[in-house]
Enzyme design. Structure first.
Site, PDB file in Angstrom:
ATOM      1  CE  LYS A 212     -11.092   4.514  47.169  1.00 32.04           C
ATOM      2  NZ  LYS A 212     -11.674   3.786  46.110  1.00 32.04           N
TER       3      LYS A 212
ATOM      4  CE1 TYR B 113     -11.968   7.253  42.600  1.00 29.78           C
ATOM      5  CE2 TYR B 113     -13.697   7.964  44.039  1.00 29.78           C
ATOM      6  CZ  TYR B 113     -12.738   7.273  43.822  1.00 29.78           C
ATOM      7  OH  TYR B 113     -12.030   6.673  44.964  1.00 29.78           O
TER       8      TYR B 113
ATOM      9  CD  GLU C 293      -6.419  12.127  42.357  1.00 33.93           C
ATOM     10  OE1 GLU C 293      -5.721  11.944  43.373  1.00 33.93           O
ATOM     11  OE2 GLU C 293      -6.624  11.451  41.317  1.00 33.93           O
TER      12      GLU C 293
ATOM     13  NE  ARG D 169      -7.236  -0.139  46.925  1.00 36.30           N
ATOM     14  CZ  ARG D 169      -7.234   0.662  45.927  1.00 36.30           C
ATOM     15  NH1 ARG D 169      -6.253   0.178  44.989  1.00 36.30           N
ATOM     16  NH2 ARG D 169      -7.712   1.871  45.653  1.00 36.30           N
TER      17      ARG D 169
ATOM     18  CG  HIS E 237      -7.706   8.003  45.803  1.00 37.21           C
ATOM     19  ND1 HIS E 237      -7.910   7.769  44.442  1.00 37.21           N
ATOM     20  CD2 HIS E 237      -6.983   9.046  45.625  1.00 37.21           C
ATOM     21  CE1 HIS E 237      -7.567   8.266  43.636  1.00 37.21           C
ATOM     22  NE2 HIS E 237      -7.031   9.507  44.517  1.00 37.21           N
TER      23      HIS E 237
HETATM   24  P1  IDP Z   1      -7.537   2.775  41.838  1.00 36.39           P
HETATM   25  O1  IDP Z   1      -8.543   3.500  43.095  1.00 36.39           O
HETATM   26  O2  IDP Z   1      -6.770   1.847  42.536  1.00 36.39           O
HETATM   27  O3  IDP Z   1      -6.932   3.789  41.255  1.00 36.39           O
HETATM   28  P2  IDP Z   1      -9.672   3.204  39.730  1.00 36.39           P
HETATM   29  O4  IDP Z   1      -9.444   2.057  38.436  1.00 36.39           O
HETATM   30  O5  IDP Z   1      -9.189   4.432  39.587  1.00 36.39           O
HETATM   31  O6  IDP Z   1      -8.574   2.217  40.930  1.00 36.39           O
HETATM   32  O7  IDP Z   1     -11.001   3.144  40.152  1.00 36.39           O
HETATM   33  C1  IDP Z   1     -11.380   3.929  41.088  1.00 36.39           C
HETATM   34  C2  IDP Z   1     -12.272   3.137  42.188  1.00 36.39           C
HETATM   35  O8  IDP Z   1     -13.450   2.892  41.494  1.00 36.39           O
HETATM   36  C3  IDP Z   1     -11.525   1.890  42.694  1.00 36.39           C
HETATM   37  O9  IDP Z   1     -10.661   2.239  43.903  1.00 36.39           O
HETATM   38  C4  IDP Z   1     -12.699   1.075  43.110  1.00 36.39           C
HETATM   39  O10 IDP Z   1     -13.279   1.464  44.258  1.00 36.39           O
HETATM   40  C5  IDP Z   1     -13.745   1.664  42.182  1.00 36.39           C
HETATM   41  N1  IDP Z   1     -13.987   0.647  41.148  1.00 36.39           N
HETATM   42  C6  IDP Z   1     -13.119   0.289  40.119  1.00 36.39           C
HETATM   43  N2  IDP Z   1     -13.509  -0.799  39.311  1.00 36.39           N
HETATM   44  C7  IDP Z   1     -14.851  -1.084  39.857  1.00 36.39           C
HETATM   45  C8  IDP Z   1     -15.696  -2.113  39.577  1.00 36.39           C
HETATM   46  O11 IDP Z   1     -15.526  -2.669  38.446  1.00 36.39           O
HETATM   47  N3  IDP Z   1     -16.772  -2.081  40.463  1.00 36.39           N
HETATM   48  C9  IDP Z   1     -17.114  -1.418  41.410  1.00 36.39           C
HETATM   49  N4  IDP Z   1     -16.085  -0.374  41.554  1.00 36.39           N
HETATM   50  C10 IDP Z   1     -14.977  -0.209  40.960  1.00 36.39           C
HETATM   51 MG    MG Z   2      -7.502   5.566  40.245  1.00 33.81          MG
END
Ligand code: IDP
Ligand code: MG
Length: 135
Positions: A10, A50, A127, A103, A116
């Site tokens: 990212k 997303y 994707e 992370r 990601h």
């Molecule tokens: P992932 O990247 O681990 O698959 P996802 O739930 O798909 O997680 O969420 C996508 C991205 O959205 C996360 O990587 C993170 O950067 C962002 N994100 C997820 N939850 C939050 C939040 O509560 N606040 C701000 N950003 C969030």
């Molecule tokens: Mg995700």
């Protein structure tokens, strides 16, 4: 079983000079990068990528962030790579991500969590087609 997944370094990872670190961990695990490109996403592509989060309160912030600078996108291949890369990444919230994961080792903010990786084979197919339509 050989699979493919989409990995993004990212914009925070690119800005911090961690592209090599991410690639190195993926390669040392035994996975192969079969396509890779640095690019800055337009909003439409980011919103599609997303799309599952469209209704979430952080969606606008997420799209602002992911389009805010260059990222590195890659297709990664290997044995059970979808789960394998998710394990290398660590859980979404870097505060809870295990030390030793990307992370867990390199970030503190959920909104700037470095990488990601597709969360299923179905997501990976969508994707990789979005980022590398001819690959
Ligand atoms: P992932 O990247 O681990 O698959 P996802 O739930 O798909 O997680 O969420 C996508 C991205 O959205 C996360 O990587 C993170 O950067 C962002 N994100 C997820 N939850 C939050 C939040 O509560 N606040 C701000 N950003 C969030
Ligand atoms: Mg995700």
């Amino acid at each position: 079983m050989t699979e493919r997944t989409l990995v993004l370094v990212k914009p925070d990872g690119v800005a911090r000079g961690l592209v090599g670190e991410v690639i190195s961990r993926i390669e040392r695990k035994g996975y192969r990068i079969s396509a890779m490109e640095m690019r800055t996403l337009d909003r439409a592509t980011a919103e599609e990528h997303y799309g599952e989060h469209r209704e979430k309160p952080f969606f606008a912030e997420l799209v602002d962030f992911i389009t805010g600078g260059p990222l590195v996108a890659m297709v990664v291949e290997g044995n059970e790579v979808v789960v394998g890369v998710r394990t290398l990444m660590g859980v979404t919230n870097p505060i809870e991500a295990a030390p030793g994961s990307m992370r867990g080792d390199f970030c503190t903010l959920v909104g700037e969590n470095l990488v990601h990786g597709s969360d299923s084979n179905a997501s990976a197919a969508k994707e990789t087609a979005l980022f590398f339509p001819t690959h």
